[in-house]
Design an enzyme around this catalytic site. Structure first.
Site, mmCIF file in Angstrom:
data_model
loop_
_atom_site.group_PDB
_atom_site.id
_atom_site.type_symbol
_atom_site.label_atom_id
_atom_site.label_comp_id
_atom_site.label_asym_id
_atom_site.label_seq_id
_atom_site.Cartn_x
_atom_site.Cartn_y
_atom_site.Cartn_z
ATOM 1 C CB CYS A 48 -0.937 0.030 1.214
ATOM 2 S SG CYS A 48 -2.060 1.467 1.161
ATOM 3 C CB CYS A 50 -2.349 5.159 1.382
ATOM 4 S SG CYS A 50 -2.471 4.709 3.126
ATOM 5 C CB CYS A 53 -0.257 1.947 5.368
ATOM 6 S SG CYS A 53 -1.972 1.464 5.113
HETATM 7 N N1 LIG Z 1 -4.153 9.269 -1.262
HETATM 8 C C1 LIG Z 1 -4.474 9.087 0.125
HETATM 9 C C2 LIG Z 1 -5.161 7.733 0.279
HETATM 10 C C3 LIG Z 1 -5.478 7.356 1.716
HETATM 11 C C4 LIG Z 1 -6.373 6.140 1.743
HETATM 12 O O1 LIG Z 1 -7.518 6.206 1.268
HETATM 13 N N2 LIG Z 1 -5.869 5.003 2.271
HETATM 14 C C5 LIG Z 1 -6.658 3.793 2.122
HETATM 15 C C6 LIG Z 1 -5.717 2.582 2.100
HETATM 16 S S1 LIG Z 1 -5.046 2.158 3.648
HETATM 17 C C7 LIG Z 1 -7.727 3.618 3.154
HETATM 18 O O2 LIG Z 1 -8.502 2.708 3.063
HETATM 19 N N3 LIG Z 1 -7.757 4.446 4.159
HETATM 20 C C8 LIG Z 1 -8.778 4.387 5.170
HETATM 21 C C9 LIG Z 1 -8.210 4.819 6.499
HETATM 22 O O3 LIG Z 1 -7.005 5.069 6.562
HETATM 23 O O4 LIG Z 1 -8.939 4.870 7.489
HETATM 24 C C10 LIG Z 1 -3.197 9.129 0.961
HETATM 25 O O5 LIG Z 1 -2.168 8.670 0.486
HETATM 26 O O6 LIG Z 1 -3.253 9.644 2.084
HETATM 27 ZN ZN LIG Z 2 -2.678 2.349 3.196
#
Ligand SMILES: N[C@@H](CCC(=O)N[C@@H](CS)C(=O)NCC(=O)O)C(=O)O
Ligand SMILES: [Zn+2]
Ligand SMILES: [Zn+2]
Length: 187
Positions: A48, A50, A53
């Site tokens: 991932c 993002c 994480c």
């Molecule tokens: N582009 C954003 C995406 C964040 C995102 O949507 N993360 C996903 C993958 S882990 C998710 O499900 N997030 C929900 C959360 O973190 O509660 C970033 O990088 O901050």
């Molecule tokens: Zn993530």
């Protein structure tokens, strides 16, 4: 250019073991480690990109999989855990001292409620399901990765046999979409 996707996959992917039944994951503190016991293997294990994480230092991606929350229990030093962002969909329980995320849990109504998110590289045993795909790849650009090099990142995943997505894989997107349709009374 030189980059590390993640140390667990940079030099090739090691397949998991059949009938693997889990193990314990630990935070990175030198002593009094938080320990969380996982009583099953993970599924949907993936990279991932993002920004939220937990990633090991120097890695562009996290590697994260899910398992039933009933199979997850804190077995040592749970007092060091705190929820990073109680408002987030995934409540990431992290060690206050070393910052490692031990497990992410969903408490609100959601397609993935009942599944906890974990990084199995924190375990000292081998056999966990290997990463199956890469998710949120374009998100690394939001964190400062030069977009002109992003195709090298996608190419490296493909050379490892992993498909790349900018959100989640089709089966997971379908679960999210079906949940939305059910909530709207359309399914
Ligand atoms: N582009 C954003 C995406 C964040 C995102 O949507 N993360 C996903 C993958 S882990 C998710 O499900 N997030 C929900 C959360 O973190 O509660 C970033 O990088 O901050
Ligand atoms: Zn993530
Ligand atoms: Zn720690």
């Amino acid at each position: 250019m030189a980059f590390s996707l993640h140390p667990v996959i940079d030099n090739g992917i090691t397949k998991g073991a059949a009938n693997f039944t889990g193990g314990t994951i630990y935070c990175h503190c030198p002593s009094d480690k938080v320990a969380v016991t996982l009583k099953s293997n993970v599924v949907h294990n993936h990279a991932c990109g993002c920004s939220i994480c937990w990633k090991p230092k120097g890695a562009l991606f996290a590697i994260i999989g899910v398992l039933p929350r009933d199979a997850v229990s804190v077995t040592a030093n749970g007092s060091k855990l705190h929820v990073l962002d109680p408002e987030a969909t995934i409540q990431r329980n992290a060690c206050k001292e070393c910052g490692v995320h031990l497990f992410g849990r969903i408490e609100k109504d959601h397609a993935f409620k009942g599944l906890d998110f974990v990084h199995v590289e924190l375990s000292d045993v081998k056999g966990w399901q290997e990463p199956q795909f890469a998710a949120f790849v374009s998100s690394i650009i939001e964190q400062g990765f030069d977009p002109k090099d992003i195709d090298q990142v996608r190419g490296k995943f493909k050379s490892l046999g992993l498909e790349t997505y900018d959100v989640l894989s089709p089966p997971l997107m379908d679960m999210l979409a079906a949940f939305t349709a059910k909530q709207a009374g359309l399914l």
